[in-house]
Motif scaffolding. Structure first.
Motif, short mmCIF file in Angstrom:
data_model
loop_
_atom_site.label_atom_id
_atom_site.label_comp_id
_atom_site.label_asym_id
_atom_site.label_seq_id
_atom_site.Cartn_x
_atom_site.Cartn_y
_atom_site.Cartn_z
N ALA A 102 4.89 10.02 -3.10
CA ALA A 102 5.06 8.54 -2.42
C ALA A 102 6.54 8.21 -2.53
CB ALA A 102 4.31 7.62 -3.44
N GLU A 103 7.36 8.85 -3.28
CA GLU A 103 8.82 8.54 -3.10
C GLU A 103 9.38 9.04 -1.91
OE1 GLU A 103 11.38 8.54 -6.47
OE2 GLU A 103 9.94 7.72 -7.81
N HIS A 104 9.02 10.60 -1.87
CA HIS A 104 9.04 11.50 -0.59
C HIS A 104 8.90 10.79 0.74
CE1 HIS A 104 10.49 15.42 0.86
NE2 HIS A 104 9.86 15.09 1.78
N LEU A 105 7.78 10.31 0.86
CA LEU A 105 7.09 9.67 1.90
C LEU A 105 7.86 8.33 2.22
CD1 LEU A 105 3.32 10.16 1.41
CD2 LEU A 105 4.73 11.50 2.95
N GLY A 106 8.50 7.88 1.27
CA GLY A 106 8.96 6.60 1.53
C GLY A 106 10.66 6.56 2.12
N ALA A 107 11.27 7.78 1.73
CA ALA A 107 12.53 8.03 2.15
C ALA A 107 12.63 7.87 3.87
CB ALA A 107 12.86 9.37 1.81
N LEU A 108 11.86 8.33 4.54
CA LEU A 108 11.99 8.34 5.83
C LEU A 108 10.78 8.09 6.57
CD1 LEU A 108 13.53 9.07 8.44
CD2 LEU A 108 12.79 11.30 8.29
N PRO A 109 10.44 6.77 6.69
CA PRO A 109 9.54 6.29 7.21
C PRO A 109 9.11 6.91 8.63
CG PRO A 109 10.51 4.43 6.55
CD PRO A 109 11.36 5.61 6.42
N LEU A 110 8.04 7.40 9.34
CA LEU A 110 7.78 7.97 10.56
C LEU A 110 6.41 7.64 11.18
CD1 LEU A 110 8.53 11.74 11.01
CD2 LEU A 110 6.41 11.10 11.67
N VAL A 111 6.60 7.55 12.50
CA VAL A 111 5.63 7.35 13.52
C VAL A 111 5.49 8.50 14.45
CG1 VAL A 111 4.29 5.83 14.83
CG2 VAL A 111 5.41 4.80 12.82
N GLY A 285 4.01 1.25 14.44
CA GLY A 285 5.16 1.38 13.93
C GLY A 285 5.74 -0.08 13.72
N ARG A 286 5.50 -1.19 14.46
CA ARG A 286 5.97 -2.30 14.23
C ARG A 286 5.29 -3.07 13.41
NH1 ARG A 286 7.03 -4.80 20.44
NH2 ARG A 286 8.27 -3.02 21.23
N VAL A 287 4.05 -2.66 12.80
CA VAL A 287 3.57 -3.12 11.51
C VAL A 287 4.29 -2.58 10.29
CG1 VAL A 287 1.76 -2.82 9.77
CG2 VAL A 287 1.10 -3.24 12.37
N LEU A 288 4.71 -1.38 10.30
CA LEU A 288 5.93 -0.77 9.16
C LEU A 288 7.02 -1.61 9.21
CD1 LEU A 288 3.79 1.44 9.43
CD2 LEU A 288 5.62 3.21 9.16
N GLU A 289 7.62 -1.82 10.58
CA GLU A 289 9.02 -2.82 10.85
C GLU A 289 8.65 -4.22 9.93
OE1 GLU A 289 10.15 -2.96 14.56
OE2 GLU A 289 9.85 -0.51 15.10
N ALA A 290 7.64 -4.74 10.24
CA ALA A 290 7.28 -6.15 9.69
C ALA A 290 7.33 -5.87 8.16
CB ALA A 290 5.97 -6.55 10.32
N ALA A 291 7.13 -4.94 7.51
CA ALA A 291 6.89 -4.60 6.17
C ALA A 291 8.25 -4.13 5.83
CB ALA A 291 5.87 -3.54 6.05
#
Length: 354
Positions: A102-111, A285-291
């Protein structure tokens, strides 16, 4: 933002050190030049998985015994990521250490949009469940633990059902609790996605029928909470023993994608489905940006199957994002579009174009 990517012995690519920088990037080249492999390398670096194969060893360059990917990520702090395949094992490092996934995935959000994304619209429900879970985990990486706990409990229940089903009540209690949270997170994601997708469709300005998203939880009463799910599981227990399989739970969820009230699979053309699929990715992607998570966008063969006008409308949604990398083998369709920087791929080598 992916500030730097380096790779060695990955697919057909020559050793690469690339600093893409912010803004939009277009990778141009013929089939087999290595464009998709560059995107795949970034994807593997960020997620530790490939979008082209379930076997990571397939990414090893011919006549090599492993590959190495390294990247620098700039967000509110600088991080380093590494993914290697050495001696038949995958190694992943975050800032030089083995960290929880989970930490690895959190380092570079990707779509990413790849050809596999078409399955979200036209494929089996499993593709849509994976799409929802990418949204859940992308917005909240810690949710990966919840999804894993649900899958592990479901695996235990499946094993019991294959041998008569004695003792499934204990696992049903665990499943009801975890299922309630999975359903809550998936529903929240779909509701947010629907809201943002409306704005993305307006921004694109395409003359498309009304699009709606409807989350279908399993059981149907799943949004009422753990007690309602537990009651549904209890009622289904005899049928599950007879069928020797779990018949209810988030592993049976689906997402309806409606096009003017009808299933998009039955009424939209290939080009319309491609456009909608790309715009769904933009909304995701914009959902992620909003988070508070600024993703890297990867778009493989972004212009394929689209008319010039539709392609221009879709690109309008992506062109001003913080960082986006698109690939194409048709440079002529990009001549009038706003692209930050163009690159040429040729026989596994990447170089900038003026």
């Amino acid at each position: 933002m992916l500030a730097h990517l380096s790779l060695l012995n990955f697919r057909n690519l020559e050793p690469l050190k690339w600093g893409p920088g912010p803004g939009s990037h277009l990778l141009l080249g013929g089939n087999g030049a290595g464009k998709t492999s560059v995107l795949e390398a970034a994807y593997v670096l960020a997620t530790t998985r490939s979008f082209r194969t379930a076997r990571l060893e397939d990414c090893i360059r011919h006549q090599s015994d492993g590959f190495q990917l390294e990247g620098e990520v700039e967000t509110d702090r600088r991080s380093t990521l590494e993914v290697r395949w050495i001696e038949g094992k995958r190694i992943r490092l975050l800032n030089g250490r083995t960290a929880p996934l989970a930490e690895h995935l959190g380092a570079l959000p990707l779509v990413a949009w790849t050809h596999a994304e078409a399955e979200v619209l036209v494929g089996a429900p499993r593709a849509r469940r994976r799409f929802m879970d990418r949204g859940v985990v992308g917005s909240r990486p810690a949710a990966l633990d919840l999804l894993n706990r649900y899958r592990e409990a479901l695996l235990q229940k499946r094993g019991l059902l294959l041998h008569g089903g004695d003792g499934i009540e204990v696992w049903n209690e665990i499943l009801a609790t975890t299922a309630a949270e999975v359903i809550r997170l998936r529903h929240a994601y779909v509701e947010r996605l629907r809201e943002i997708l409306g704005g993305v469709l307006t921004e694109a300005g395409l003359d498309l029928p009304a699009v709606d998203l409807r989350y279908g939880p399993s059981p149907a009463t799943g949004r009422e909470g753990a007690a309602a799910i537990a009651a549904s599981l209890e009622r289904a227990a005899d049928r599950e023993r007879l069928r020797q399989a779990p018949l209810l739970g988030p592993h049976r969820d689906d997402l309806e994608i409606l096009w003017d009230g009808r299933d998009v699979r039955r009424v939209a053309s290939a080009g319309e489905r491609k456009a909608l699929s790309l715009l769904l990715v933009a909304a995701h992607g914009r959902v992620l940006e909003a988070a508070g998570r600024q993703p890297l966008y990867l778009l493989d063969d972004a212009d394929a199957e689209l008319s010039p006008a539709t392609h221009a409308a879709v690109w309008r949604v992506f062109q001003s994002l913080a960082q986006v990398v698109a690939t194409s083998n048709r440079p002529q369709v990009w001549l009038t579009l706003d692209v930050g920087k163009a690159w040429e791929m040729d026989r596994g080598r990447l170089k900038p174009l003026e």
